[in-house]
Scaffold this active site. Structure first.
Site, PDB file in Angstrom:
ATOM      1  N   HIS A  15       0.865  -1.182   0.000  1.00  0.00           N
ATOM      2  CA  HIS A  15       0.000   0.000   0.000  1.00  0.00           C
ATOM      3  C   HIS A  15       0.905   1.235   0.000  1.00  0.00           C
ATOM      4  CE1 HIS A  15       0.571   0.880   4.315  1.00  0.00           C
ATOM      5  NE2 HIS A  15       0.623  -0.438   4.454  1.00  0.00           N
ATOM      6  N   LEU A  16       0.358   2.402   0.207  1.00  0.00           N
ATOM      7  CA  LEU A  16       1.086   3.656  -0.013  1.00  0.00           C
ATOM      8  C   LEU A  16       2.392   3.798   0.770  1.00  0.00           C
ATOM      9  CD1 LEU A  16       1.121   6.235  -1.605  1.00  0.00           C
ATOM     10  CD2 LEU A  16      -0.258   7.307   0.164  1.00  0.00           C
TER      11      LEU A  16
END
Length: 87
Positions: A15-16
């Site tokens: 994810h980010l």
């Protein structure tokens, strides 16, 4: 060109935050750094490209490094993933 496979250990995948850490590490090298996942090739120096690959926990990716510092880059990318990318 050198390549090696590694399994993503992060509980939430790329994810980010871990994608940003991966990209930041990749930017330290001159060579091109990509990874293959399923039928996708992603540029490890681009957060959007990494996020677009939709890599989840337990997925296996293959890093592909090509350029003057490819050996060091591959070792650093594998180490970063194995250490959990900050998680």
């Amino acid at each position: 060109m050198v390549s090696k496979k590694v399994v993503i250990k992060n509980p939430t995948g790329l994810h980010l935050r871990p994608a940003g850490i991966l990209c930041k590490e990749a930017m330290n090298f001159k060579c091109s750094i990509n990874f293959r996942f399923k039928n996708t090739t992603a540029n490890a120096k681009s957060v959007l490209s990494v996020l677009g690959a939709c890599v989840k926990s337990g997925d296996e990716i293959e890093f592909l490094c090509d350029g003057p510092d490819e050996e060091k880059a591959l070792a650093a990318m594998i180490k970063a993933v194995e250490e959990g990318l900050g998680e």
